[in-house]
Design a protein around this motif. Structure first.
Motif, mmCIF file in Angstrom:
data_model
loop_
_atom_site.group_PDB
_atom_site.id
_atom_site.type_symbol
_atom_site.label_atom_id
_atom_site.label_comp_id
_atom_site.label_asym_id
_atom_site.label_seq_id
_atom_site.Cartn_x
_atom_site.Cartn_y
_atom_site.Cartn_z
ATOM 1 N N THR A 113 0.827 -1.213 0.000
ATOM 2 C CA THR A 113 0.000 0.000 0.000
ATOM 3 C C THR A 113 0.860 1.261 0.000
ATOM 4 O O THR A 113 0.583 2.209 -0.742
ATOM 5 C CB THR A 113 -0.936 0.013 1.228
ATOM 6 O OG1 THR A 113 -1.657 -1.205 1.251
ATOM 7 C CG2 THR A 113 -1.897 1.180 1.169
ATOM 8 N N LYS B 170 2.368 1.853 -3.398
ATOM 9 C CA LYS B 170 1.350 2.348 -4.324
ATOM 10 C C LYS B 170 1.037 3.821 -4.030
ATOM 11 O O LYS B 170 0.959 4.651 -4.943
ATOM 12 C CB LYS B 170 0.090 1.497 -4.141
ATOM 13 C CG LYS B 170 -1.049 1.792 -5.079
ATOM 14 C CD LYS B 170 -2.131 0.748 -4.858
ATOM 15 C CE LYS B 170 -3.405 1.103 -5.611
ATOM 16 N NZ LYS B 170 -4.481 0.163 -5.291
ATOM 17 N N GLN C 183 1.384 7.198 -6.378
ATOM 18 C CA GLN C 183 0.229 8.063 -6.656
ATOM 19 C C GLN C 183 0.524 9.544 -6.386
ATOM 20 O O GLN C 183 -0.099 10.408 -6.983
ATOM 21 C CB GLN C 183 -0.988 7.607 -5.829
ATOM 22 C CG GLN C 183 -1.613 6.328 -6.389
ATOM 23 C CD GLN C 183 -2.803 5.836 -5.566
ATOM 24 O OE1 GLN C 183 -3.057 6.325 -4.470
ATOM 25 N NE2 GLN C 183 -3.519 4.861 -6.096
ATOM 26 N N GLN D 275 -2.317 9.224 1.604
ATOM 27 C CA GLN D 275 -2.815 8.413 0.481
ATOM 28 C C GLN D 275 -2.942 6.948 0.904
ATOM 29 O O GLN D 275 -3.914 6.279 0.563
ATOM 30 C CB GLN D 275 -1.826 8.570 -0.689
ATOM 31 C CG GLN D 275 -2.399 8.251 -2.042
ATOM 32 C CD GLN D 275 -3.551 9.176 -2.426
ATOM 33 O OE1 GLN D 275 -3.691 10.282 -1.895
ATOM 34 N NE2 GLN D 275 -4.392 8.702 -3.322
ATOM 35 N N LYS E 287 -5.995 6.528 2.960
ATOM 36 C CA LYS E 287 -7.192 6.545 2.121
ATOM 37 C C LYS E 287 -7.413 5.156 1.493
ATOM 38 O O LYS E 287 -8.530 4.667 1.445
ATOM 39 C CB LYS E 287 -7.060 7.604 1.008
ATOM 40 C CG LYS E 287 -7.183 9.031 1.501
ATOM 41 C CD LYS E 287 -8.492 9.280 2.193
ATOM 42 C CE LYS E 287 -9.354 10.284 1.516
ATOM 43 N NZ LYS E 287 -10.555 10.641 2.298
ATOM 44 N N ILE E 288 -6.332 4.562 1.004
ATOM 45 C CA ILE E 288 -6.452 3.236 0.371
ATOM 46 C C ILE E 288 -6.873 2.181 1.405
ATOM 47 O O ILE E 288 -7.790 1.401 1.179
ATOM 48 C CB ILE E 288 -5.108 2.818 -0.294
ATOM 49 C CG1 ILE E 288 -4.742 3.775 -1.432
ATOM 50 C CG2 ILE E 288 -5.176 1.369 -0.790
ATOM 51 C CD1 ILE E 288 -3.321 3.611 -1.974
ATOM 52 N N ASP F 160 -11.121 2.506 1.729
ATOM 53 C CA ASP F 160 -11.362 1.647 0.565
ATOM 54 C C ASP F 160 -11.179 2.382 -0.760
ATOM 55 O O ASP F 160 -11.856 2.098 -1.745
ATOM 56 C CB ASP F 160 -12.770 1.026 0.619
ATOM 57 C CG ASP F 160 -12.912 0.070 1.790
ATOM 58 O OD1 ASP F 160 -11.876 -0.431 2.273
ATOM 59 O OD2 ASP F 160 -14.058 -0.162 2.231
ATOM 60 N N GLN F 161 -10.254 3.371 -0.789
ATOM 61 C CA GLN F 161 -9.971 4.073 -2.041
ATOM 62 C C GLN F 161 -9.042 3.191 -2.864
ATOM 63 O O GLN F 161 -8.182 2.525 -2.301
ATOM 64 C CB GLN F 161 -9.307 5.415 -1.725
ATOM 65 C CG GLN F 161 -9.242 6.356 -2.881
ATOM 66 C CD GLN F 161 -8.756 7.732 -2.421
ATOM 67 O OE1 GLN F 161 -9.421 8.410 -1.658
ATOM 68 N NE2 GLN F 161 -7.587 8.109 -2.872
ATOM 69 N N LYS F 162 -9.171 3.224 -4.158
ATOM 70 C CA LYS F 162 -8.326 2.359 -5.023
ATOM 71 C C LYS F 162 -6.934 2.966 -5.202
ATOM 72 O O LYS F 162 -6.771 4.151 -5.174
ATOM 73 C CB LYS F 162 -8.985 2.171 -6.392
ATOM 74 C CG LYS F 162 -10.246 1.334 -6.295
ATOM 75 C CD LYS F 162 -9.904 -0.162 -6.323
ATOM 76 C CE LYS F 162 -11.108 -1.025 -6.059
ATOM 77 N NZ LYS F 162 -11.273 -1.568 -4.748
#
Ligand SMILES: [Zn+2]
Length: 348
Positions: A268, A271, A275, A338, A341-342, A346-348
Motif C-alpha cells: 500500500t 502504491k 500516486q 494516500q 485513504k487506500i 477503501d480508495q483504489k
C-alpha cells in the motif's frame, strides 16, 4: 490489651505479606506482578478533558513544521525516554490528540498513555553517532510512555495502525541532540494526517489508531512493550505503517523497510508513493531498524517509510529543525495520507 492487639495486628500484617503469595491462585499473583512491573496510569498527570465533539481550531490548523519546532525546543531536552524531556513531549502529543477529539486508546481505555518501563542505558559515540547501550537488568527500571489515540471507523474492529517514535537521545556531554529528522519529522506527518482527515470530516470504513512510541532508540522498547501488553487485540491490526526520519535528502526519494514485499502495508505505501509522484523502494536495513520490526515479528504486516538519505546527520547534534526540507516533509505526509485513504477508506 493494647499490646495484644498490636501483636495481633503485626501478625496479620506479616501474613498479608507472606501467606497470600503462596496460596493465591497464580492468575491473581500474575496480575499483581504485572501491575508492579507496569506502574499504574494514575502516575501520569491527567490531561484537561475537552467537552465531547469540540475540536480545537488551533490544533486543527497547526502545521507539521510547527510540531517539529515544538518537539525540538530547548525544554524538550532531546526527548530521551524516561526523562523530563520525554514527559514534556508526551504531554504535547497527548494534548494534540485530546484537542483533536481522538478516542484515548491507551491503558484502561480512558487514557492516551500506555505505560511501560525501560532498562538503564549508557550513551556512547560510535563512528560519530551517539547510541544507547541497554543494560538489561531487571532492577532500576524507569517508567516511559507510548501514546495511542483512535478515529473509530464503521468497522470498529478492523484497525489500521499509523505510527512514529517520538523519543530521541537526550543530552550527551552537555549537548542537546534535538532529533528533528529522527523522529520529530515522522511524528509531525502522523499529526498532519490526523488533522487533514479531521478537516475533511468523513468517517473512515476502518478504525485508525495513531501511535507514538517511546524508547525506540533503546531498541524498540516501547513498541515491543505494546506487543507484549496491547491495549486492544493485536488480531484487529490489518496493517501497520510507521514513519521514521522522513524529512531530508533528495525530494521524493524514499526507502522502505519491511520483512517481505508480500505484505499489505508494504504494497500500500509503495502504491501511495507512486500516486503522489514519489519513489519508495524496498531497502535492506543494513543493521539498523525501526518499530515496524516489533510488529513484523508478531506476524502483523508492517512497513517503515523513511527518506533514503536518512542516515545523513542522524544521531548528531546537527539534526535540527533547519535540517528538515519542508517539501520532503510534505511529500512524506502526502504518502501516508494516500496510504490511509487506500487502507481505511477503501480508495483504489
Ligand atoms: Zn534514531
Amino acid at each position: 490489651m493494647n499490646s495484644r492487639r498490636n501483636f495481633l495486628k503485626m501478625l496479620l500484617g506479616l501474613s498479608a505479606f507472606y501467606l497470600p503469595w503462596t496460596i493465591w491462585p497464580e492468575k491473581v499473583t500474575g496480575a499483581i506482578h504485572s501491575l508492579i512491573k507496569r506502574p499504574p496510569v494514575a502516575l501520569i498527570t491527567p490531561l484537561p478533558e475537552l467537552p465531547k465533539g469540540v475540536v480545537s481550531e488551533e490544533s486543527l490548523n497547526r502545521t507539521a513544521m510547527e510540531d517539529i519546532v515544538a518537539l525540538t525546543a530547548p525544554e524538550m531536552q532531546g526527548r530521551q525516554a524516561g526523562s523530563v524531556g520525554e514527559n514534556k513531549a508526551s504531554s504535547y502529543l497527548a494534548k494534540q490528540m485530546s484537542t483533536l477529539g481522538l478516542k484515548p486508546m491507551g491503558d484502561q481505555g480512558g487514557s492516551f498513555t500506555h505505560v511501560f518501563t525501560i532498562p538503564p542505558v549508557s550513551q556512547k559515540v560510535v563512528n560519530g553517532r551517539l547510541t544507547f547501550t541497554a543494560d538489561y537488568l531487571e532492577s532500576l527500571r524507569t517508567p516511559s510512555v507510548n501514546l495511542l489515540g483512535g478515529l473509530i471507523g464503521k468497522e470498529q474492529d478492523q484497525v489500521i495502525l499509523i505510527s512514529a517514535h517520538y523519543d530521541h537521545l537526550g543530552i550527551y556531554q552537555n549537548v542537546v541532540y534535538p532529533g528533528a529528522n529522527d523522529n520529530a519529522s515522522g511524528v509531525s506527518c502522523v499529526l498532519e494526517v490526523m488533522r487533514r482527515l479531521l478537516r475533511e470530516g468523513k468517517a473512515s470504513q476502518k478504525t485508525l489508531v495513531f501511535a507514538f512510541w517511546s524508547a525506540e532508540e533503546m531498541g524498540f522498547v516501547g513498541s515491543k512493550a505494546f506487543i507484549k501488553s496491547p491495549t486492544f487485540p493485536l488480531e484487529h491490526i490489518q496493517a501497520m505503517i510507521n514513519l521514521d526520519t522522513v524529512g531530508n535528502g533528495m525530494i521524493g526519494d524514499f526507502a522502505l523497510w519491511a520483512e517481505s514485499e508480500d505484505n499489505l502495508a508494504y504494497q500500500t505505501i509503495k502504491k501511495a508513493a507512486a500516486q503522489v509522484g514519489a519513489s519508495a523502494q524496498h531497502t535492506p536495513t543494513g543493521g539498523h531498524n525501526s518499530d515496524q520490526v516489533s510488529f513484523a515479528q508478531a506476524g502483523i504486516p508492517a512497513v517503515t517509510l523513511m527518506a533514503r538519505d536518512w542516515l545523513n546527520k542522524n544521531h548528531t547534534p546537527e539534526d535540527t529543525a533547519g535540517w528538515i526540507k519542508p517539501e520532503q516533509l510534505q511529500l512524506a505526509s502526502d504518502i501516508l495520507y494516500q496510504a490511509v485513504k487506500i487502507l481505511a477508506f477503501d480508495q483504489k
